[in-house]
Every structure is written in C-alpha cells, then in structure tokens.
Design a protein around this motif. Structure first.
Motif, PDB file in Angstrom:
ATOM      1  N   GLN A  20       0.832  -1.200   0.000  1.00 25.05           N
ATOM      2  CA  GLN A  20       0.000   0.000   0.000  1.00 25.05           C
ATOM      3  C   GLN A  20       0.872   1.258   0.000  1.00 25.05           C
ATOM      4  OE1 GLN A  20      -2.239   1.400   3.666  1.00 25.05           O
ATOM      5  NE2 GLN A  20      -3.931   0.643   2.404  1.00 25.05           N
ATOM      6  N   GLN A  21       1.860   1.295   0.863  1.00 29.51           N
ATOM      7  CA  GLN A  21       2.737   2.465   0.947  1.00 29.51           C
ATOM      8  C   GLN A  21       3.399   2.777  -0.386  1.00 29.51           C
ATOM      9  OE1 GLN A  21       3.458   4.866   3.325  1.00 29.51           O
ATOM     10  NE2 GLN A  21       1.628   3.999   4.281  1.00 29.51           N
ATOM     11  N   ARG A  22       3.780   1.746  -1.123  1.00 26.49           N
ATOM     12  CA  ARG A  22       4.468   1.941  -2.412  1.00 26.49           C
ATOM     13  C   ARG A  22       3.542   2.477  -3.497  1.00 26.49           C
ATOM     14  NH1 ARG A  22       6.667  -3.040  -0.732  1.00 26.49           N
ATOM     15  NH2 ARG A  22       5.471  -4.236  -2.276  1.00 26.49           N
ATOM     16  N   ASN A  23       2.236   2.536  -3.220  1.00 24.61           N
ATOM     17  CA  ASN A  23       1.285   2.951  -4.253  1.00 24.61           C
ATOM     18  C   ASN A  23       0.372   4.102  -3.839  1.00 24.61           C
ATOM     19  OD1 ASN A  23       1.531   0.935  -6.662  1.00 24.61           O
ATOM     20  ND2 ASN A  23       1.821  -0.264  -4.801  1.00 24.61           N
ATOM     21  N   LEU A  24       0.709   4.752  -2.741  1.00 25.66           N
ATOM     22  CA  LEU A  24      -0.040   5.939  -2.330  1.00 25.66           C
ATOM     23  C   LEU A  24       0.433   7.152  -3.129  1.00 25.66           C
ATOM     24  CD1 LEU A  24       0.004   5.372   1.530  1.00 25.66           C
ATOM     25  CD2 LEU A  24      -2.027   5.306   0.056  1.00 25.66           C
ATOM     26  N   GLY A  68      -0.368  -8.678  -4.454  1.00 23.45           N
ATOM     27  CA  GLY A  68      -1.651  -8.056  -4.741  1.00 23.45           C
ATOM     28  C   GLY A  68      -2.604  -8.327  -3.599  1.00 23.45           C
ATOM     29  N   TYR A  69      -3.578  -7.439  -3.440  1.00 20.24           N
ATOM     30  CA  TYR A  69      -4.574  -7.636  -2.392  1.00 20.24           C
ATOM     31  C   TYR A  69      -5.873  -6.947  -2.746  1.00 20.24           C
ATOM     32  CZ  TYR A  69      -3.349  -2.901  -0.798  1.00 20.24           C
ATOM     33  OH  TYR A  69      -3.122  -1.547  -0.736  1.00 20.24           O
ATOM     34  N   ALA A  70      -6.959  -7.480  -2.183  1.00 21.54           N
ATOM     35  CA  ALA A  70      -8.278  -6.857  -2.219  1.00 21.54           C
ATOM     36  C   ALA A  70      -8.788  -6.908  -0.785  1.00 21.54           C
ATOM     37  CB  ALA A  70      -9.216  -7.607  -3.159  1.00 21.54           C
ATOM     38  N   LEU A  71      -9.013  -5.752  -0.195  1.00 19.70           N
ATOM     39  CA  LEU A  71      -9.418  -5.684   1.211  1.00 19.70           C
ATOM     40  C   LEU A  71     -10.922  -5.880   1.359  1.00 19.70           C
ATOM     41  CD1 LEU A  71      -7.266  -2.657   2.457  1.00 19.70           C
ATOM     42  CD2 LEU A  71      -6.654  -5.096   2.328  1.00 19.70           C
ATOM     43  N   TYR A 101     -24.030  -7.455   1.154  1.00 19.81           N
ATOM     44  CA  TYR A 101     -22.916  -7.111   0.283  1.00 19.81           C
ATOM     45  C   TYR A 101     -21.646  -6.989   1.125  1.00 19.81           C
ATOM     46  CZ  TYR A 101     -23.047  -2.383   2.156  1.00 19.81           C
ATOM     47  OH  TYR A 101     -22.985  -1.301   3.003  1.00 19.81           O
ATOM     48  N   MET A 102     -20.525  -7.148   0.456  1.00 22.63           N
ATOM     49  CA  MET A 102     -19.224  -6.897   1.076  1.00 22.63           C
ATOM     50  C   MET A 102     -18.616  -5.722   0.316  1.00 22.63           C
ATOM     51  SD  MET A 102     -17.060  -7.851   3.448  1.00 22.63           S
ATOM     52  CE  MET A 102     -17.723  -9.457   3.860  1.00 22.63           C
ATOM     53  N   ALA A 103     -18.118  -4.756   1.046  1.00 25.15           N
ATOM     54  CA  ALA A 103     -17.408  -3.658   0.394  1.00 25.15           C
ATOM     55  C   ALA A 103     -15.975  -4.099   0.149  1.00 25.15           C
ATOM     56  CB  ALA A 103     -17.435  -2.410   1.256  1.00 25.15           C
ATOM     57  N   MET A 104     -15.468  -3.798  -1.022  1.00 22.79           N
ATOM     58  CA  MET A 104     -14.054  -4.024  -1.286  1.00 22.79           C
ATOM     59  C   MET A 104     -13.392  -2.707  -0.942  1.00 22.79           C
ATOM     60  SD  MET A 104     -11.104  -3.747  -2.981  1.00 22.79           S
ATOM     61  CE  MET A 104     -11.603  -2.629  -4.272  1.00 22.79           C
ATOM     62  N   GLY A 105     -12.593  -2.711   0.118  1.00 21.84           N
ATOM     63  CA  GLY A 105     -12.042  -1.489   0.671  1.00 21.84           C
ATOM     64  C   GLY A 105     -10.867  -0.911  -0.088  1.00 21.84           C
ATOM     65  N   GLN A 106     -10.174  -1.728  -0.852  1.00 24.12           N
ATOM     66  CA  GLN A 106      -9.045  -1.246  -1.660  1.00 24.12           C
ATOM     67  C   GLN A 106      -8.449  -2.442  -2.384  1.00 24.12           C
ATOM     68  OE1 GLN A 106      -5.138   0.006   0.201  1.00 24.12           O
ATOM     69  NE2 GLN A 106      -5.939   2.003  -0.420  1.00 24.12           N
ATOM     70  N   ILE A 107      -8.010  -2.222  -3.609  1.00 21.89           N
ATOM     71  CA  ILE A 107      -7.345  -3.279  -4.369  1.00 21.89           C
ATOM     72  C   ILE A 107      -6.044  -2.719  -4.922  1.00 21.89           C
ATOM     73  CG2 ILE A 107      -8.565  -2.788  -6.541  1.00 21.89           C
ATOM     74  CD1 ILE A 107      -8.656  -5.922  -6.903  1.00 21.89           C
ATOM     75  N   CYS A 108      -5.024  -3.551  -4.929  1.00 23.31           N
ATOM     76  CA  CYS A 108      -3.717  -3.109  -5.403  1.00 23.31           C
ATOM     77  C   CYS A 108      -2.933  -4.312  -5.914  1.00 23.31           C
ATOM     78  CB  CYS A 108      -2.952  -2.432  -4.268  1.00 23.31           C
ATOM     79  SG  CYS A 108      -1.335  -1.789  -4.745  1.00 23.31           S
ATOM     80  N   VAL A 109      -2.228  -4.112  -7.016  1.00 23.67           N
ATOM     81  CA  VAL A 109      -1.332  -5.126  -7.570  1.00 23.67           C
ATOM     82  C   VAL A 109       0.043  -4.488  -7.698  1.00 23.67           C
ATOM     83  CG1 VAL A 109      -0.847  -6.627  -9.555  1.00 23.67           C
ATOM     84  CG2 VAL A 109      -3.224  -6.255  -8.822  1.00 23.67           C
ATOM     85  N   ALA A 110       1.068  -5.212  -7.255  1.00 25.19           N
ATOM     86  CA  ALA A 110       2.446  -4.715  -7.342  1.00 25.19           C
ATOM     87  C   ALA A 110       2.797  -4.399  -8.789  1.00 25.19           C
ATOM     88  CB  ALA A 110       3.412  -5.757  -6.779  1.00 25.19           C
ATOM     89  N   LYS A 111       3.561  -3.342  -8.980  1.00 27.59           N
ATOM     90  CA  LYS A 111       3.957  -2.926 -10.336  1.00 27.59           C
ATOM     91  C   LYS A 111       4.574  -4.077 -11.113  1.00 27.59           C
ATOM     92  CE  LYS A 111       4.789   1.632  -8.601  1.00 27.59           C
ATOM     93  NZ  LYS A 111       5.794   2.432  -7.962  1.00 27.59           N
ATOM     94  N   SER A 112       5.378  -4.881 -10.448  1.00 30.59           N
ATOM     95  CA  SER A 112       6.073  -6.003 -11.100  1.00 30.59           C
ATOM     96  C   SER A 112       5.129  -7.094 -11.578  1.00 30.59           C
ATOM     97  CB  SER A 112       7.078  -6.620 -10.124  1.00 30.59           C
ATOM     98  OG  SER A 112       6.397  -7.089  -8.960  1.00 30.59           O
ATOM     99  N   HIS A 113       3.886  -7.082 -11.126  1.00 27.31           N
ATOM    100  CA  HIS A 113       2.960  -8.163 -11.444  1.00 27.31           C
ATOM    101  C   HIS A 113       1.700  -7.688 -12.181  1.00 27.31           C
ATOM    102  CE1 HIS A 113       5.604 -10.284  -8.727  1.00 27.31           C
ATOM    103  NE2 HIS A 113       4.998 -11.407  -9.040  1.00 27.31           N
ATOM    104  N   ARG A 114       1.692  -6.467 -12.642  1.00 22.68           N
ATOM    105  CA  ARG A 114       0.520  -5.956 -13.362  1.00 22.68           C
ATOM    106  C   ARG A 114       0.439  -6.565 -14.757  1.00 22.68           C
ATOM    107  NH1 ARG A 114       1.128   0.161 -10.989  1.00 22.68           N
ATOM    108  NH2 ARG A 114       0.566  -0.464  -8.880  1.00 22.68           N
TER     109      ARG A 114
END
Length: 176
Positions: A20-24, A68-71, A101-114
C-alpha cells in the motif's frame, strides 16, 4: 506460481501495508498516478487486522510475497475510515433493504505483477470466499483513476451511481 487466498498471518498483513505504501499518491509521481492508478486510503494495522478478523482479505502471493490484495470491508466498518463513510451512505441510498454485500475497501497489484490477470483473480477469489449469505461486492473508484475504472468495468462491475464527495467524483460500482 501465484496463489490466491485469504490473509492469515501478521506478516501477510504487514506486506499488504508495505505494498500500500508503495502505491499511495504521496509516494508516486503524478505521471505514474495518471498512468498506473493510485490508492486513496492509508490503513493502519489495527483497522486492517480488525477488518481481516471479520472477513479475511484476499491476497495474491508469489514466492512468499504478497503481490496483490483486495481488502474485505464488512459494512459494520462503515464508520471506521472517514474518507469511506460517504461511500456507505451512498450504498444505503441505492440498495435500500439489501444488506448482503461486502465492500471491497481497496485493491492493489504490485507494479512487477501488473498485466498478469491478478486483478481479475483477486476479485474472483473474493467472490468465492464471501461469507454465507453475501452475494455482491461493492466498491467505489475515484473518477480520476481511469485505469481502475477500466479494470473494474472489464471484469463485469456495473455502475450503481456517480456522486461527488468533497472535490472528488466517485463511481460506486458493483459485481454480482
């Protein structure tokens, strides 16, 4: 080989926070933000763990590293993160009476794996792992985040509503 699962360990949660920090926006250039997308919320370990304890966050792991993650953000956390509070207000306006429903709070994939299908597989895994009785994933995307809007549309999210909160245009989207 990339595997998908729910986060189980403190180390996995720490890796989520590091990614997360690397993509803010504060840690990437304006050009990168425009081209690659960006994150809006900065979580702390307490809220990340509390959310995970209710419904495990979905992670993509490659060689013991979270790439990668989906919160997963159960609606009971609606008041926990200030910037996301308006999202829950808007959700309640458009899905009156429907609380499964479930809220997806944030999704992120590392630059190296996009570009490797991780985004899609995080959501597929999230849908598989939803608690009994939950059948919909809802999230919002900043209108300026064109990459994220396109990615969500590509995997079948539909727009429930577009609204303004402060100076931002938000797209409330759902996957059923």
């Amino acid at each position: 080989m990339i595997t998908y699962k729910q986060a189980e360990t403190l180390e996995e949660l720490e890796q989520i926070l590091a990614l997360q920090q690397r993509n803010l926006p504060k840690n990437i250039s304006a050009e990168e933000s425009l081209n690659e997308g960006f994150l809006t919320v900065e979580h702390d370990m307490d809220i990340l763990k509390a959310m995970n304890d209710v419904c495990g966050h979905i992670i993509a792991v490659d060689d013991d590293q979270v790439v990668g993650y989906a919160l997963c953000m159960h609606p009971k956390f609606a008041l926990s993160i200030k910037v996301l509070q308006p999202m829950f207000v808007e959700i309640n306006k458009v899905i009156t009476g429907k609380k499964n429903y479930m809220a997806m709070g944030q999704i992120c994939v590392a630059k190296s794996h996009r570009g490797k299908g991780i985004f899609r597989n995080l959501y597929l895994t999230m849908k598989e792992k939803l608690p009994d009785g939950f059948d919909t994933i809802i999230t919002e995307v900043d209108g300026k985040n064109k990459r994220s809007l396109a990615a969500h549309a590509a995997i079948g999210f539909t727009t429930l509503k577009v609204y303004m909160s402060g100076d931002k245009e938000w797209h409330l989207v759902a996957l059923q």
